[in-house]
Design a protein around this motif. Structure first.
Motif, PDB file in Angstrom:
ATOM      1  N   PHE A  76      -5.451  -1.401  -6.739  1.00  0.00           N
ATOM      2  CA  PHE A  76      -6.725  -0.827  -6.316  1.00  0.00           C
ATOM      3  C   PHE A  76      -6.470   0.610  -5.909  1.00  0.00           C
ATOM      4  O   PHE A  76      -5.585   0.890  -5.096  1.00  0.00           O
ATOM      5  CB  PHE A  76      -7.322  -1.609  -5.136  1.00  0.00           C
ATOM      6  CG  PHE A  76      -8.678  -1.116  -4.717  1.00  0.00           C
ATOM      7  CD1 PHE A  76      -9.820  -1.553  -5.362  1.00  0.00           C
ATOM      8  CD2 PHE A  76      -8.806  -0.196  -3.677  1.00  0.00           C
ATOM      9  CE1 PHE A  76     -11.066  -1.092  -4.987  1.00  0.00           C
ATOM     10  CE2 PHE A  76     -10.049   0.273  -3.294  1.00  0.00           C
ATOM     11  CZ  PHE A  76     -11.189  -0.180  -3.954  1.00  0.00           C
ATOM     12  N   LYS A  81      -8.358  10.444  -3.859  1.00  0.00           N
ATOM     13  CA  LYS A  81      -8.836  11.587  -3.093  1.00  0.00           C
ATOM     14  C   LYS A  81      -9.537  12.566  -4.030  1.00  0.00           C
ATOM     15  O   LYS A  81      -8.985  12.965  -5.054  1.00  0.00           O
ATOM     16  CB  LYS A  81      -7.666  12.284  -2.391  1.00  0.00           C
ATOM     17  CG  LYS A  81      -8.088  13.380  -1.434  1.00  0.00           C
ATOM     18  CD  LYS A  81      -6.875  13.944  -0.703  1.00  0.00           C
ATOM     19  CE  LYS A  81      -7.294  15.018   0.294  1.00  0.00           C
ATOM     20  NZ  LYS A  81      -6.107  15.562   1.018  1.00  0.00           N
ATOM     21  N   ASN A 135     -10.692  -0.768  -9.248  1.00  0.00           N
ATOM     22  CA  ASN A 135      -9.591  -1.701  -9.458  1.00  0.00           C
ATOM     23  C   ASN A 135      -9.178  -1.690 -10.929  1.00  0.00           C
ATOM     24  O   ASN A 135     -10.017  -1.664 -11.824  1.00  0.00           O
ATOM     25  CB  ASN A 135     -10.012  -3.124  -9.057  1.00  0.00           C
ATOM     26  CG  ASN A 135      -8.835  -4.071  -8.965  1.00  0.00           C
ATOM     27  OD1 ASN A 135      -8.117  -4.073  -7.966  1.00  0.00           O
ATOM     28  ND2 ASN A 135      -8.635  -4.892 -10.001  1.00  0.00           N
ATOM     29  N   ASP A 164      -7.826   4.234  -4.383  1.00  0.00           N
ATOM     30  CA  ASP A 164      -8.797   4.997  -3.592  1.00  0.00           C
ATOM     31  C   ASP A 164      -8.392   6.454  -3.748  1.00  0.00           C
ATOM     32  O   ASP A 164      -7.537   6.977  -3.026  1.00  0.00           O
ATOM     33  CB  ASP A 164      -8.747   4.569  -2.122  1.00  0.00           C
ATOM     34  CG  ASP A 164      -9.894   5.166  -1.312  1.00  0.00           C
ATOM     35  OD1 ASP A 164     -10.668   5.963  -1.884  1.00  0.00           O
ATOM     36  OD2 ASP A 164     -10.007   4.852  -0.118  1.00  0.00           O
ATOM     37  N   GLU A 207       0.847  -1.201   0.000  1.00  0.00           N
ATOM     38  CA  GLU A 207       0.000   0.000   0.000  1.00  0.00           C
ATOM     39  C   GLU A 207       0.880   1.247   0.000  1.00  0.00           C
ATOM     40  O   GLU A 207       1.845   1.349   0.763  1.00  0.00           O
ATOM     41  CB  GLU A 207      -0.908  -0.010   1.227  1.00  0.00           C
ATOM     42  CG  GLU A 207      -2.002   1.051   1.183  1.00  0.00           C
ATOM     43  CD  GLU A 207      -3.004   0.888   2.310  1.00  0.00           C
ATOM     44  OE1 GLU A 207      -2.803   1.527   3.367  1.00  0.00           O
ATOM     45  OE2 GLU A 207      -3.958   0.105   2.146  1.00  0.00           O
ATOM     46  N   LYS A 256     -15.777   0.450  -7.780  1.00  0.00           N
ATOM     47  CA  LYS A 256     -16.407   0.168  -6.494  1.00  0.00           C
ATOM     48  C   LYS A 256     -17.266   1.344  -6.042  1.00  0.00           C
ATOM     49  O   LYS A 256     -18.419   1.171  -5.627  1.00  0.00           O
ATOM     50  CB  LYS A 256     -15.353  -0.144  -5.437  1.00  0.00           C
ATOM     51  CG  LYS A 256     -15.946  -0.544  -4.092  1.00  0.00           C
ATOM     52  CD  LYS A 256     -14.851  -0.897  -3.096  1.00  0.00           C
ATOM     53  CE  LYS A 256     -15.463  -1.302  -1.746  1.00  0.00           C
ATOM     54  NZ  LYS A 256     -14.400  -1.623  -0.754  1.00  0.00           N
ATOM     55  N   THR A 257     -16.710   2.567  -6.115  1.00  0.00           N
ATOM     56  CA  THR A 257     -17.478   3.776  -5.784  1.00  0.00           C
ATOM     57  C   THR A 257     -17.160   4.870  -6.802  1.00  0.00           C
ATOM     58  O   THR A 257     -16.094   4.881  -7.421  1.00  0.00           O
ATOM     59  CB  THR A 257     -17.118   4.289  -4.370  1.00  0.00           C
ATOM     60  OG1 THR A 257     -15.725   4.641  -4.344  1.00  0.00           O
ATOM     61  CG2 THR A 257     -17.393   3.247  -3.311  1.00  0.00           C
ATOM     62  N   SER A 298      -4.076  10.267  -2.182  1.00  0.00           N
ATOM     63  CA  SER A 298      -4.744   9.061  -2.684  1.00  0.00           C
ATOM     64  C   SER A 298      -3.949   7.821  -2.248  1.00  0.00           C
ATOM     65  O   SER A 298      -2.723   7.876  -2.114  1.00  0.00           O
ATOM     66  CB  SER A 298      -4.849   9.096  -4.210  1.00  0.00           C
ATOM     67  OG  SER A 298      -5.642  10.186  -4.637  1.00  0.00           O
ATOM     68  N   THR A 325     -12.770   8.599  -6.547  1.00  0.00           N
ATOM     69  CA  THR A 325     -13.543   7.355  -6.501  1.00  0.00           C
ATOM     70  C   THR A 325     -12.623   6.222  -6.084  1.00  0.00           C
ATOM     71  O   THR A 325     -11.433   6.422  -5.849  1.00  0.00           O
ATOM     72  CB  THR A 325     -14.163   7.065  -7.877  1.00  0.00           C
ATOM     73  OG1 THR A 325     -14.953   5.902  -7.807  1.00  0.00           O
ATOM     74  CG2 THR A 325     -13.092   6.878  -8.925  1.00  0.00           C
ATOM     75  N   SER A 326     -13.168   5.000  -6.023  1.00  0.00           N
ATOM     76  CA  SER A 326     -12.344   3.823  -5.745  1.00  0.00           C
ATOM     77  C   SER A 326     -12.663   2.755  -6.781  1.00  0.00           C
ATOM     78  O   SER A 326     -13.831   2.528  -7.114  1.00  0.00           O
ATOM     79  CB  SER A 326     -12.608   3.295  -4.325  1.00  0.00           C
ATOM     80  OG  SER A 326     -13.966   2.944  -4.153  1.00  0.00           O
TER      81      SER A 326
END
Length: 347
Positions: free
Chosen positions: A178, A182, A206, A180, A141, A221-222, A148, A203-204
Motif C-alpha cells: 500500500f 507524497k 494498493n 501513500d 512499513e 483509495k485517494t 512517501s 495519492t494513496s
C-alpha cells in the motif's frame, strides 16, 4: 717588405690610405702629383695593393660557404632533384608541425573527456538500490527518500534507490504493498509491478503484483492513478487506464489484457489495517480474505459450508477470535492441526 729609405713617415701614411681607398679628395690630388715624381713610390704602391688583394682573397675564401655553393650548382644541374629535396624538407617540416598540433589536440580532447566523465559521474551518480522484504510478518512499513510511506504485505519485496533523481521517483514491487505517495507535481511517482506500470503524482492506493498470480491489481483509495501496460498492443484500444478513488485496474498476465472496474472489495487493504468488513458474503470468500490478511491456512471440511452467507465487522482482532465468532454463528466445530484451522459441521 723592407722600409724604403727615400720614403718618409708621412708619405707612408699617405701611401697606406691610397692602397686601402681611405684617402680623401685632397690626399688623392697630392698623391697623383707625388706618384708622377717618384718611380719608387709607384712601385711600392703597386706592391702594397697586390699584397692587400691577396689578403682579401684569403679571407673571402675562408668565409666562403662551399656547401651552399655546391647545392646551388646542383640545383641548376639537377633542378628536379633539388625540387624533390626541398619538397621532402617541406613535407618533413609539415609532418613535424602536424604531429605537434595533433598532440596538443589529443591532450585537449583527453582532458575534455576526463572532465566530461567526471562531470557526468558527478551529476549522474550510480544509484545503489535498496531492497526491503517482508517475510512471515504481517506489517512492514517503510519511509522512502521522498517521504512517501509504503506498507509491505507478507512475502513481498520493494526495490528503490537510496535517492530519487531530479525527474522521477521510481520503485519496483513484487508482491503487495500500500502506497501513500507524497505529492510532487514535478517528480511523478512510478511503480513497476510485473507487466504493469503505475504512475501518480500524489495519492494513496494498493498494488498487488505477486509473480505467481494471474493478475496485477491496482485499487485507488485517494487521488488519481494511471495504470499502463508495459507491452502495448497496437490492435487493442486500451493500453492504459486512469483510476480514481473506488476504482480498480486489473492486468491479466496471460493475455496482456487491461481492464478498469469498480472495486467491490472493502477489504483490499485489510492486510494492512486489520479492519475486515463482510456484508452478506459467502463463507468461502470470507475464508479467502482471512487467509490473505492473517496468512493462515483455513479449511472448510464440508462443501455445503461454502454457501453459508456471513455478515460481520472485525477491527484489529486476532485470527482465533474471528474464527471463534464464525464458529458460534453457524454452530460449527473449530480445530487446529499442524498450523491449520479446520471448520466442520457438528452433525
Amino acid at each position: 717588405m723592407g722600409k724604403k729609405k727615400n720614403i718618409g713617415k708621412g708619405e707612408w701614411e699617405l701611401l697606406a690610405k691610397l692602397a686601402t681607398n681611405e684617402s680623401g679628395s685632397e690626399d688623392r690630388e697630392e698623391t697623383k702629383s707625388w706618384l708622377k715624381k717618384s718611380q719608387e713610390i709607384r712601385s711600392e704602391l703597386e706592391t702594397t695593393q697586390k699584397m692587400l688583394k691577396k689578403i682579401d682573397d684569403f679571407y673571402t675564401l675562408k668565409n666562403f660557404d662551399s656547401h651552399g655553393a655546391w647545392r646551388n650548382v646542383q640545383s641548376k644541374i639537377y633542378p628536379e632533384k633539388a625540387k624533390t629535396v626541398r619538397l621532402k624538407k617541406i613535407r618533413k617540416e609539415a609532418i613535424r608541425k602536424f604531429y605537434k598540433y595533433a598532440a596538443v589536440v589529443l591532450v585537449a580532447l583527453l582532458l575534455g573527456s576526463i572532465g566530461y566523465y567526471i562531470g557526468f559521474v558527478y551529476q549522474n551518480p550510480v544509484q545503489e538500490n535498496q531492497i526491503v522484504m517482508a517475510e512471515n510478518q504481517v506489517l512492514n512499513e517503510y519511509v522512502l527518500p521522498d517521504g512517501s510511506v509504503v506498507t509491505l504485505n507478507w512475502n513481498s519485496q520493494l526495490e528503490f534507490p537510496k535517492n530519487f533523481n531530479d525527474s522521477i521517483r521510481e520503485v519496483t514491487i513484487r508482491g503487495e504493498a500500500f502506497f501513500d505517495v507524497k505529492p510532487n507535481a514535478k517528480k511523478p511517482f512510478v511503480i513497476n509491478a510485473g507487466n504493469a506500470q503505475v504512475k501518480v503524482l500524489g495519492t494513496s492506493f494498493n498494488v498487488s503484483a505477486y509473480p505467481e498470480t494471474e493478475t496485477v491489481e491496482v485499487v485507488v483509495k485517494t487521488g488519481k492513478v494511471r495504470v499502463i501496460r508495459k507491452k502495448p498492443d497496437m490492435q487493442t484500444a486500451i493500453n492504459e487506464v486512469i483510476l480514481v478513488p473506488g476504482e480498480k485496474g486489473t492486468l491479466f498476465n496471460q493475455n496482456n489484457l487491461l481492464e478498469k472496474s469498480v472495486n467491490t472489495n472493502p477489504n483490499f487493504v485489510a492486510w494492512k489495517t486489520l479492519d475486515l468488513i463482510f456484508d452478506e458474503v459467502p463463507l468461502n470468500e470470507v475464508i479467502l480474505n482471512l487467509e490473505k490478511v492473517y496468512h493462515a491456512e483455513i479449511q472448510l471440511m464440508e462443501p455445503e459450508l461454502n454457501n453459508l452467507v456471513y455478515t460481520g465487522h472485525f477491527d484489529q482482532k486476532p485470527i482465533n477470535f474471528v474464527l471463534d465468532v464464525i464458529r458460534l454463528t453457524f454452530n460449527l466445530n473449530l480445530s487446529e492441526e499442524n498450523e491449520q484451522f479446520v471448520l466442520s459441521d457438528r452433525k
